[in-house]
Each structure stands twice: as C-alpha cells, then as structure tokens.
Design an enzyme around this catalytic site. Structure first.
Site, mmCIF file in Angstrom:
data_model
loop_
_atom_site.group_PDB
_atom_site.id
_atom_site.type_symbol
_atom_site.label_atom_id
_atom_site.label_comp_id
_atom_site.label_asym_id
_atom_site.label_seq_id
_atom_site.Cartn_x
_atom_site.Cartn_y
_atom_site.Cartn_z
ATOM 1 N N HIS A 245 -1.754 -7.577 4.488
ATOM 2 C CA HIS A 245 -2.591 -6.853 3.527
ATOM 3 C C HIS A 245 -4.076 -7.235 3.692
ATOM 4 C CE1 HIS A 245 1.004 -5.687 1.236
ATOM 5 N NE2 HIS A 245 1.341 -6.939 1.091
HETATM 6 O O1 RIB Z 1 -0.829 -6.575 -2.988
HETATM 7 C C1 RIB Z 1 -1.281 -7.414 -1.953
HETATM 8 C C2 RIB Z 1 -2.425 -8.248 -2.438
HETATM 9 O O2 RIB Z 1 -2.003 -9.059 -3.516
HETATM 10 C C3 RIB Z 1 -2.938 -9.220 -1.363
HETATM 11 O O3 RIB Z 1 -4.309 -9.438 -1.565
HETATM 12 C C4 RIB Z 1 -2.177 -10.469 -1.647
HETATM 13 O O4 RIB Z 1 -2.890 -11.649 -1.254
HETATM 14 C C5 RIB Z 1 -2.095 -10.421 -3.142
HETATM 15 O O5 RIB Z 1 -3.305 -10.954 -3.654
#
Ligand code: RIB
Ligand code: CA
Length: 323
Positions: A245
C-alpha cells in the site's frame, strides 16, 4: 539531477517502513523529514519505529517530527492485529537514543506549515497514514496544502471493498474528518486507493526466493517484519502476501509512468454508523457541475511487475538485483 524534496507523513507500520526504505533508496528524492501520526500503532510506538528504520538504513540524520496522537474527532483506532503490537511484525529494530533524534521537539504540524510556506510549489508531501497532521496543518494555515507541489495520499477505496470495514480503507476510517478536510483543501492531490494498492504485493515466494537469500540486515528486517502478515493470511485462508500500500504512494513520486490515473469526484463519509470513512465516488454520467464531491486524481491501474522490480531493486539499493 535535481532531487525532489519530499516530506513523508507516516504511521509506521510494516508497509510504512517499506515505503521509507523505497523513498530513502530512491536518488530522485530528497527526504527532508519524516512526520509521524497515530494510526497503525500509537504515536510514540510509530515514532520509535521511524527512528529505528532510519537507524537500520544508516540515515539517522533525517529529522523525525512527531505529530498528532489522536484523530481530529473520532476515538483512536489501531491496526496492531495486522502490524503486530510493536508495529514492525516480528522484526527487532535498533533502539537509538531518542534525545539525539533530529527534529525532536518540533511538532509535525509546525514542520509542515513552516516548510510548505517557506518553499511554495517545491515540496511533495507523501502521506501514508491517517491524514490528521495534514488536516491540522490546513487548519493552522488555511491554504497551506495548496503550497505543496503535490500531495500524494495512500487511502480510500473507490470501487474496491474496504479493508477495515466493508466500505472503508484504514487510513480514511482512522480519521475520516481529516481525510475529508484534505480532499477539500484544493491541494494538488493524487490518491492511491486500495483499487491500485491491491494490485501490488510481496508474495511469500518473493520473500523466500528474492529477499531472504540476500542475507543482509535490511533483507532480514523485511523477512521478520512481514512474517506476521503472512501468518495471518494463512490463518484466514488467504494466499500469504503483503500488500505494498504505502510503497505505491512513493511509487507515484518516483515512477508515475507505471500508474494510470483517473479523475474521480470523491467525498468522505464522516458520520455513517456503517459507512464511516467510506469514499463516496460520484461516477454518474452527469455534467460536472452536478457531481457530488471534489475531482481528485486517483491511481486506478498499476504495471505491477515493473513496480515490484523497481521496489525490490531500490529498497536493497542494488542497481542490478537479479530478481
Ligand atoms: O489501508 C492501508 C493503509 O492502512 C496503509 O497505510 C497501512 O500502513 C495502514 O496504515
Ligand atoms: Ca500506513
């Protein structure tokens, strides 16, 4: 080559640490500072993790600015079930002396307001946690986010289901009021939602065959930090993998050519019992003036294999990593 100054706003967490490794392994970027925010783990834990990752990477001189320890309005939520109690899975990070940390004593919001005001149009902000610090900066200095050259956000879900509720992605769910404020700030925004980040992942085979054999402190950190997430996938009957992500948000700064962007009219739900943090995307075939929300550039497609190769070569800083 002129380096692009960036500020990374983060809630370290495992994929946040991978994003830090990618940003600091990319010579196109000049990481001016790391701002931390409550999210995956409480603020003090995330700030300690950021310090440990910089120490692991031999870049302890980069300043860290601790920020908001709670969301604007809602109660804090964490994701320790995903990232582990320490936020770093099963990885043990060095415990550098907090008193020696550059940036100590300056609040992240002050750093954001001051830096963006002093260098208008020059700095890219990459936000990979809840958007509380950015929203507070905008509150403190109305229009300050528009002074960023670009604000790249990992957050939200357009057509993809949520990952913390059926409709909400964690960063926007953890502080929906902040997400809404940033989206309506008029900043030059690019959002990397789950629609894109679910296209890029480290599979167990990538970790076993392309990372573990490198046998370095960095590769061992990645192996240990991701172990929990792989185990959790197995527990819930999913293919063991770690979504990239937050690294993808950094990818939007270093390799935008690997991404396809679509302008989508979006807003964020801030009051629904079932829908808190949901991105409401107005994709109706209607004239723009009748659309709900604000037009924002959203990453919707990724050249995943090319991004994974770039990611792996950069985080281990091996120009010709045979991967
Ligand atoms: O949904 C994914 C996000 O939420 C990423 O930034 C992960 O680190 C969590 O913070
Ligand atoms: Ca994060």
């Amino acid at each position: 080559m002129t380096k692009q100054p960036v500020i990374l706003d983060t809630d370290p967490g495992v994929d946040d640490a991978l994003a830090m490794m990618l940003a600091l392994g990319s010579s196109e970027l000049d990481v001016m500072g790391i701002c931390t925010v409550s999210g995956n783990v409480p603020l003090d834990v995330g700030t300690r993790n950021a310090r440990g990752v910089l120490h692991l990477l031999g870049q302890a001189e980069i300043p860290i600015f601790a920020g908001a320890d709670r969301p604007l309005k809602r109660d804090p939520v964490f994701a320790t079930e995903v990232h582990g109690k320490t936020g770093m899975g099963r990885a043990a990070l060095p415990e550098p002396n907090a008193n020696q940390q550059a940036g100590r004593g300056v609040h992240a919001v002050d750093f954001l307001v001051q830096t963006l005001s002093e260098q208008p149009g020059e700095v890219v902000v990459i936000a990979v946690g809840p958007l509380t610090n950015l929203a507070l900066a905008e509150q403190r200095g109305p229009g300050v986010l528009q002074k960023a050259k670009q604000v790249i956000v990992m957050g939200g879900a357009i057509a993809e289901p949520g990952n913390v509720t059926p409709v909400a992605e964690f960063n926007f769910y953890a502080d929906p009021h902040a997400a809404r404020r940033v989206i309506h700030s008029g900043a030059a925004l690019v959002i990397a939602p789950l629609d894109a980040t679910h296209q890029v992942m480290l599979r167990e085979s990538d970790i076993e065959e392309r990372i573990a054999p490198l046998n370095t402190a960095r590769s061992q950190f990645v192996v240990d930090a991701t172990r929990n997430m792989l185990a959790r996938c197995r527990q819930i009957g999913r293919e063991p993998m770690v979504y990239l992500h937050d690294p993808l948000a950094v990818g939007a700064a270093i390799a935008p050519e690997l991404l396809d962007v679509e302008t989508v009219y979006v807003d964020v739900e801030t009051s629904g019992d079932l829908t808190l943090g949901q991105v409401v995307a107005d994709r109706r075939d209607a004239p723009s003036k009748g659309r709900l929300g604000t037009p924002v550039d959203c990453v919707m497609r990724v050249r995943a294999e090319a991004f994974l190769s770039l990611f792996l070569s950069r985080i281990f800083s091996l120009a010709c990593l045979q991967i």
